[in-house]
Design a protein around this motif. Structure first.
Motif, mmCIF file in Angstrom:
data_model
loop_
_atom_site.group_PDB
_atom_site.id
_atom_site.type_symbol
_atom_site.label_atom_id
_atom_site.label_comp_id
_atom_site.label_asym_id
_atom_site.label_seq_id
_atom_site.Cartn_x
_atom_site.Cartn_y
_atom_site.Cartn_z
ATOM 1 N N PRO A 38 0.861 -1.188 -0.104
ATOM 2 C CA PRO A 38 0.016 0.024 0.102
ATOM 3 C C PRO A 38 0.931 1.102 -0.001
ATOM 4 N N LEU A 39 0.290 2.402 -0.507
ATOM 5 C CA LEU A 39 0.821 3.817 -0.345
ATOM 6 C C LEU A 39 0.320 4.347 0.508
ATOM 7 N N PRO A 40 1.004 4.900 1.677
ATOM 8 C CA PRO A 40 0.481 5.949 2.593
ATOM 9 C C PRO A 40 -0.107 7.042 1.781
ATOM 10 N N LEU A 41 -1.451 7.453 2.381
ATOM 11 C CA LEU A 41 -2.111 8.621 1.628
ATOM 12 C C LEU A 41 -1.651 9.852 1.927
ATOM 13 N N ARG B 78 -3.498 -0.287 -4.356
ATOM 14 C CA ARG B 78 -3.682 -1.339 -3.369
ATOM 15 C C ARG B 78 -4.081 -0.825 -2.216
ATOM 16 N N THR B 79 -3.789 0.542 -1.788
ATOM 17 C CA THR B 79 -4.428 1.153 -0.798
ATOM 18 C C THR B 79 -5.905 1.282 -0.922
ATOM 19 N N LEU B 80 -6.412 1.655 -1.983
ATOM 20 C CA LEU B 80 -7.951 1.694 -2.188
ATOM 21 C C LEU B 80 -8.285 0.297 -2.036
ATOM 22 N N VAL B 81 -7.863 -0.782 -2.649
ATOM 23 C CA VAL B 81 -8.228 -2.162 -2.505
ATOM 24 C C VAL B 81 -8.462 -2.645 -0.836
ATOM 25 N N GLU B 82 -7.169 -2.347 -0.227
ATOM 26 C CA GLU B 82 -7.005 -2.744 1.242
ATOM 27 C C GLU B 82 -8.002 -2.022 2.054
ATOM 28 N N ALA B 83 -8.331 -0.795 1.780
ATOM 29 C CA ALA B 83 -9.477 -0.003 2.391
ATOM 30 C C ALA B 83 -10.762 -0.405 2.146
ATOM 31 N N GLY B 84 -11.038 -1.373 1.387
ATOM 32 C CA GLY B 84 -12.487 -1.500 0.801
ATOM 33 C C GLY B 84 -13.121 -0.669 0.041
ATOM 34 N N ILE C 127 -12.180 -0.039 -3.096
ATOM 35 C CA ILE C 127 -12.630 -0.759 -4.472
ATOM 36 C C ILE C 127 -12.804 -2.324 -4.049
ATOM 37 N N ASP C 128 -13.702 -2.827 -4.420
ATOM 38 C CA ASP C 128 -14.371 -4.310 -3.953
ATOM 39 C C ASP C 128 -14.128 -5.183 -5.318
ATOM 40 N N LEU C 129 -13.137 -5.843 -5.296
ATOM 41 C CA LEU C 129 -12.734 -6.759 -6.369
ATOM 42 C C LEU C 129 -13.118 -8.339 -6.090
ATOM 43 N N ALA C 130 -13.691 -8.430 -4.879
ATOM 44 C CA ALA C 130 -14.083 -9.966 -4.516
ATOM 45 C C ALA C 130 -15.268 -10.505 -5.450
ATOM 46 N N PRO C 131 -14.928 -11.905 -5.540
ATOM 47 C CA PRO C 131 -16.282 -12.564 -6.311
ATOM 48 C C PRO C 131 -17.571 -12.333 -5.580
ATOM 49 N N ALA C 132 -18.676 -12.349 -6.279
ATOM 50 C CA ALA C 132 -19.824 -11.829 -5.689
ATOM 51 C C ALA C 132 -20.411 -12.711 -4.385
ATOM 52 N N ARG C 133 -20.178 -13.834 -4.546
ATOM 53 C CA ARG C 133 -20.427 -14.666 -3.452
ATOM 54 C C ARG C 133 -19.677 -14.379 -1.931
ATOM 55 N N ASN C 134 -18.761 -13.644 -2.162
ATOM 56 C CA ASN C 134 -17.971 -13.200 -0.948
ATOM 57 C C ASN C 134 -18.271 -11.820 -0.639
ATOM 58 N N ARG C 135 -19.191 -10.849 -1.332
ATOM 59 C CA ARG C 135 -19.241 -9.706 -1.057
ATOM 60 C C ARG C 135 -20.211 -9.465 -0.012
#
Length: 561
Positions: free
Chosen positions: A192-195, A537-543, A545-553
């Motif tokens: 992640p990149l510090p904001l 990566r920061t955006l993904v880990e902070a939730g 951006i949601d890249l998860a499969p639909a069943r896991n959302r």
């Protein structure tokens, strides 16, 4: 002709058409893989080599058609789009091209049937065929990685040459097309990149932010074509901040440009999912221009020239937190939907939008974010939409600058848009004379009509200007902060720049985006940057951006619509 001769002929065709060493190597490896595949299916070298030639010609032809209409070559991931939208769109909008493409496909199919019936040779043992197929696949992947792998080949997508080699390289780029079940993002770093620290507001003013997407509008002056004073003032208004805008698409797919402006991300970062972002991405982006403005007390609105059932617009904009969503079939009389859809004229659309926006402001005077989507200058420009007797002189002058009827039609529509917008702006000021407003306008992509400019000026078919449109940011009833803003932007940066120009506070995410602009320039996705990848990566880990499969959302939280 025996199998060896046909095979050698195929190799010669690939070498002659691909030309550059890297593409020749990939093309030869791709041809060998196809021959191996047909060997497994049909058993003899003669038919396999001939069918591989026919399939290679089919791929190159389809890729050429796609590049003409989209500015990008055919990739394996695009095959999913064929019936999802490409064929219906071509049949509706570009019937002549669709008819010629279908005719060519029929001829190639006949050639394939003839090859299977007439060119049979000695059948090889299955063990040898399987071994040759495995060798062809191994050669394909080895050549793919030896010539630069995904990082190098993905940058080749806009080049007009190397049609066959690019497709075969995309086949070896498994990550670009393999189903994920979630949302695919290709440029996410490992760390992640510090904001950046949030930035304070410049003052107490909270201007309305009205974003207008001008369908298929670009600046003819970028190709050296002169325009009249009215169009010049429309594209580069006096006192505004304006310039050239890099977009991800050419010829169509306006929603990808909308996505980039609203989320601050390049649609191209999502690879084969980019075309489906309005459906696959609904509810997956927790940080957006509407959501950031909502935190500042803004209300949000969509006003669009398409019907409510168009794609997944209602769900996507609702997922971003846009509260009031007005579609063309929602506009009250005297707006005539049937008459409007015959032309999508801006002269009809802007007055109806002004009424909807003013009614919304009358109900609630809170600062407003409004997204306004027009559709007037979309192709094909072989069809005349501008009524006879109007803008005839402008059409004549345009065709004297570029002797092409499609350019004359484009320019006549552009003149109508310029007049319609000027009337909209004046009426907006008259109805709300004291409200501070920031109007952000831009073109979503160039129309395929600009191929006429390419031909007339003998430009390269992959000239980077085909992915450039315009932007203009105007401040009404307040002083905007344009200091330090570049005159060339990527569409993913335009929302952040608008917040800065409005003098609003920037949260940590938008402050980081602002900080990245200088490093990335006007090519957000194409500029290699480890900081950008780490930011994702920061955006993904902070939730966010949601890249998860639909069943896991997790179940979506209720939103006001």
């Amino acid at each position: 002709m025996n199998g060896i001769n046909i095979l050698l002929a195929g190799l010669a065709i690939v070498a002659a058409t691909e030309r550059k060493p890297r593409r020749v190597a990939m093309g030869l490896a791709g041809y060998a893989a196809l021959v191996g595949l047909f060997l497994v299916l049909f058993g003899d070298l003669a038919r396999s080599a001939l069918l591989a030639i026919i399939l290679g010609v089919t791929i190159a032809g389809a890729s050429g058609v796609k590049h003409h209409h989209s500015g990008m070559k055919l990739a394996v991931a695009d095959l999913a789009l064929t019936f999802a939208g490409t064929i219906p769109f071509m049949l509706k909008q570009y019937r002549a091209t669709a008819a010629l493409t279908i005719a060519a496909a029929v001829l190639l199919a006949i050639a394939a049937i003839a090859a299977m019936a007439l060119a049979a040779g000695p059948v090889l043992p299955f063990s040898e065929r399987a071994a040759l197929f495995a060798l062809g696949i191994a050669l394909l992947f080895a050549t793919f990685y030896a010539t630069g792998g995904a990082e190098r080949w993905r940058r080749d997508v806009t080049a007009r040459s190397g049609l066959f080699s690019f497709f075969m390289a995309s086949l070896a780029d498994i990550a670009s097309w393999w189903p994920t079940g979630g949302l695919r993002m290709l440029d996410v770093g490992d760390v992640p990149l510090p904001l950046s620290p949030p930035l304070p507001a410049r003052g107490a003013v909270r201007p309305d932010i009205i974003v207008i997407q001008h369908e298929s509008v670009f600046d003819p002056r970028s190709y050296g074509l002169t325009v009249d004073e009215r169009v010049a003032d429309f594209l580069t208004p006096p006192g505004a901040h304006s310039g050239r805008l890099h977009v991800d698409i050419y010829g169509g797919g306006s929603w990808q440009t909308e996505f980039s402006l609203l989320t601050g991300l390049s649609s191209a970062s999502f690879g084969p999912d980019s075309y489906f972002l309005f459906s696959k991405g609904a509810g997956r982006f927790a940080h957006s221009l509407p959501s950031e403005l909502a935190a500042l007390g803004y209300r949000s609105m969509l006003a669009t020239s398409c019907r409510r059932n168009f794609l997944s617009y209602d769900a996507f904009y609702g997922g971003l937190g846009v509260e009031e969503r007005v579609f063309s079939d929602d506009y009250p009389a005297p707006f005539d939907l049937e008459a409007f859809e015959a032309t999508n004229s801006d002269a009809d659309f802007f007055p109806a939008t002004l009424g909807a926006l003013s009614a919304s402001l009358d109900r609630d005077p809170a600062p407003r974010f409004a997204m306004v989507l027009t559709n007037y200058n979309h192709g094909p420009h072989e069809t005349r939409l501008v009524p006879a007797g109007t803008y005839e002189e402008e059409r004549r002058i345009a065709e004297s600058v570029l002797p092409d009827a499609t350019y004359g039609e484009y320019y006549a529509r552009l003149c109508e848009t310029a007049d319609s917008y000027a009337a909209f702006r004046a009426a907006l000021l008259a109805r709300h004379p004291e409200r501070p407003m920031l109007i952000v306008r831009y073109g979503d992509h160039q129309p395929t009509m600009s191929r006429a400019i390419e031909r007339a000026q003998n430009l390269r078919p992959d000239d980077p200007r085909q992915f450039e449109t315009f932007f203009a940011i105007e401040a009404l009833n307040f002083e905007a902060d344009f200091e330090g803003l570049p005159e060339r932007l990527d569409i993913a940066q335009l929302g952040t720049v608008a917040l800065k120009a409005a003098g609003l506070p920037l949260d940590a995410v938008s402050a980081t985006r602002l900080d990245l602009i200088e490093e990335l320039g006007d090519r957000y996705v194409a500029t290699p940057s480890e900081r950008k990848r780490r930011f994702h990566r920061t955006l993904v880990e902070a939730g966010l951006i949601d890249l998860a499969p639909a069943r896991n959302r997790p179940a979506p939280s209720p939103r006001r619509a």
